[in-house]
Write an enzyme that holds these catalytic residues in place. Sequence first.
Site, PDB file in Angstrom:
ATOM      1  N   CYS A 159     -14.989   0.085  -0.194  1.00  0.00           N
ATOM      2  CA  CYS A 159     -14.842   0.085   1.116  1.00  0.00           C
ATOM      3  C   CYS A 159     -13.936   1.315   1.578  1.00  0.00           C
ATOM      4  CB  CYS A 159     -13.960  -1.132   1.301  1.00  0.00           C
ATOM      5  SG  CYS A 159     -14.682  -2.645   0.697  1.00  0.00           S
TER       6      CYS A 159
ATOM      7  N   PHE B  90       0.795  -1.237  -0.179  1.00  0.00           N
ATOM      8  CA  PHE B  90       0.094  -0.012   0.003  1.00  0.00           C
ATOM      9  C   PHE B  90       0.732   1.379  -0.044  1.00  0.00           C
ATOM     10  CE2 PHE B  90      -4.373  -1.151   0.050  1.00  0.00           C
ATOM     11  CZ  PHE B  90      -4.096  -2.627  -0.009  1.00  0.00           C
TER      12      PHE B  90
HETATM   13  C1  UGA Z   1      -9.901  -3.141   0.899  1.00  0.00           C
HETATM   14  C2  UGA Z   1      -8.981  -3.744   1.750  1.00  0.00           C
HETATM   15  O1  UGA Z   1      -7.518  -3.917   1.007  1.00  0.00           O
HETATM   16  C3  UGA Z   1      -9.682  -5.239   2.069  1.00  0.00           C
HETATM   17  O2  UGA Z   1      -8.658  -5.888   3.165  1.00  0.00           O
HETATM   18  C4  UGA Z   1     -10.908  -4.945   2.818  1.00  0.00           C
HETATM   19  O3  UGA Z   1     -11.227  -6.386   3.159  1.00  0.00           O
HETATM   20  C5  UGA Z   1     -11.581  -4.455   1.692  1.00  0.00           C
HETATM   21  O4  UGA Z   1     -11.451  -3.070   1.352  1.00  0.00           O
HETATM   22  C6  UGA Z   1     -13.159  -4.157   2.233  1.00  0.00           C
HETATM   23  O5  UGA Z   1     -13.127  -3.382   3.534  1.00  0.00           O
HETATM   24  O6  UGA Z   1     -13.971  -4.985   2.052  1.00  0.00           O
HETATM   25  P1  UGA Z   1     -10.215  -3.325  -2.028  1.00  0.00           P
HETATM   26  O7  UGA Z   1     -11.512  -2.221  -1.624  1.00  0.00           O
HETATM   27  O8  UGA Z   1     -11.070  -4.518  -2.550  1.00  0.00           O
HETATM   28  O9  UGA Z   1     -10.064  -3.819  -0.415  1.00  0.00           O
HETATM   29  O10 UGA Z   1      -9.342  -3.030  -2.728  1.00  0.00           O
HETATM   30  P2  UGA Z   1      -7.756  -2.555  -2.452  1.00  0.00           P
HETATM   31  O11 UGA Z   1      -6.792  -3.571  -3.129  1.00  0.00           O
HETATM   32  O12 UGA Z   1      -7.196  -2.514  -1.005  1.00  0.00           O
HETATM   33  O13 UGA Z   1      -7.676  -1.029  -3.015  1.00  0.00           O
HETATM   34  C7  UGA Z   1      -8.267  -0.253  -2.824  1.00  0.00           C
HETATM   35  C8  UGA Z   1      -7.769   1.130  -3.440  1.00  0.00           C
HETATM   36  O14 UGA Z   1      -6.722   1.411  -3.072  1.00  0.00           O
HETATM   37  C9  UGA Z   1      -7.987   0.862  -5.089  1.00  0.00           C
HETATM   38  O15 UGA Z   1      -8.403   2.129  -5.741  1.00  0.00           O
HETATM   39  C10 UGA Z   1      -6.293   0.846  -5.329  1.00  0.00           C
HETATM   40  O16 UGA Z   1      -5.863   1.383  -6.559  1.00  0.00           O
HETATM   41  C11 UGA Z   1      -5.792   1.645  -4.443  1.00  0.00           C
HETATM   42  N1  UGA Z   1      -4.330   1.414  -3.803  1.00  0.00           N
HETATM   43  C12 UGA Z   1      -4.105   0.436  -3.287  1.00  0.00           C
HETATM   44  C13 UGA Z   1      -3.400   2.474  -4.149  1.00  0.00           C
HETATM   45  O17 UGA Z   1      -3.861   3.498  -4.837  1.00  0.00           O
HETATM   46  N2  UGA Z   1      -2.177   2.289  -3.760  1.00  0.00           N
HETATM   47  C14 UGA Z   1      -1.708   1.124  -3.219  1.00  0.00           C
HETATM   48  O18 UGA Z   1      -0.655   1.129  -2.664  1.00  0.00           O
HETATM   49  C15 UGA Z   1      -2.701   0.014  -2.874  1.00  0.00           C
END
Ligand code: UGA
Length: 458
Positions: A281, A270
């Site tokens: 989320c 992250f």
């Molecule tokens: C997130 C959490 O990672 C899960 O652990 C949690 O269960 C879930 O929310 C939830 O509450 O249900 P999710 O929303 O599926 O999961 O997606 P992520 O992979 O966490 O990404 C979230 C956002 O952050 C995306 O838009 C992604 O592009 C962005 N992101 C992620 C970044 O901009 N930089 C990063 O380093 C990681």
Amino acid sequence: MTGAMGGGATGPGGAAAPGGPPARERIGVIGAGYVGLVTGVCLASMGHEVTLRDIDAVKVAALNDGQTPIYEPGLVDIMAEHAERLTYTLSLERMLDRSDIIFIAVDTPPTYSGDADLSRVMGVVDELERVGADARHILVMKSTVPVGTGERVRAELDARGLGEVGYCSNPEFLKEGAAIADFLRPDRVVIGCFEAVHGDRVAALYTPLAAPIVRTTVPTAEMVKYASNAFLATKISFINEIANVCEEVGADVAVVADGMGRDARIGSAFLRAGIGFGGSCFPKDVSALKQLAGNSGYHFQLLTSVIEVNELQKRRVIGKLKKHLGTLEGRRVALLGLAFKPETDDMREASSLVLAARLLAEGAEVCAFDPVVDTSTERLKGVTMASSAEEAIAGADAAVLVTEWASIVGIDWAAARDTMRSAVIIDGRNALDPLEMTRLGYTFEGIGRIPAHVGVPA
Ligand code: UGA
């Protein structure tokens, strides 16, 4: 493909023999959305009998036909593989009759105030009263609910003569696009309960996964979920601000994140800078936690900034485009990817929506491509849809990489350049190589990655 795990059977609802295989439980799931479906299908793969109940007749019919209403890699296969242990129904009576442990996985969307809307959760309590849940049943809250919800549900159950029905909190930590692996190989499982006997029964479901199980009270389990999502969102907003400063001072955020992430206390996950977090989320949960704190008299200053940084981050792309194109009036801009992240068709709170609306407001012509999302949505009104990334780029004055789908990142960029009116690329996910793109003749900018600041001096 993820295979079945555990699954030794002692008969539905039966207790496990001491030292023997885990009991095969009769599981119910209320809400066959993203979380409910993944939970139900994975529990079936572990040998349990699962009945999923949803109120959407079209969805239930599709599931009975072996189709999933959501795009999640591997889900259809695992559903088919364990179809004999999966039942989909519209009837709560049928589900209650066939189940002992009942997961609640209904959605909790944000209200206008930023609080979580609990009407669907409370609707389930109404239904359980009507249909007559009893001492056989343990409710397990999977939906993300504000701290205090479990105690509220417990009080409601007691007041309605359902005092014998058990209740546990078991928050989900699934990432869209990797949900099956996250369920079957969790970093941890969190279980909050009012009575140990109920927590034990739920914990036994997860024993075959060999993950650490954190046992606690219901409010603490609820808080673990919010605090985890809020912390991850904070990491993203933090690295995004570092990226913005990198652009000013001539540093490369990708190397900064790598250098930071190798410190075990920080961790590398992250720390990918980009055009902000979206999805169903993070935006909802960060704002719900801020609101929850505010409602109890505490101003959560840090989260206020996390949200604001995220909003501004999406809009900074407009400034970058203007820097290279001047006015955006009449300019054609390609948006590459629309989903909030790759491997999902989810566009909830996607940065693409804000970007498309801002570009249209600036008078630009917007042409977009995404390999999976349903582009018929009202939210993309005014945006022209292309059937490939190449088609979206052709004739554009600039392209913005919004979602780092491998199929978009991997296009033939040399060939694409010759089709553009002016070869300007803003890489909103830092997925492309700045030096290579410059070599190909693009005017290129990433997020905290400007070609002049990237690479090792010769
Ligand atoms: C997130 C959490 O990672 C899960 O652990 C949690 O269960 C879930 O929310 C939830 O509450 O249900 P999710 O929303 O599926 O999961 O997606 P992520 O992979 O966490 O990404 C979230 C956002 O952050 C995306 O838009 C992604 O592009 C962005 N992101 C992620 C970044 O901009 N930089 C990063 O380093 C990681």
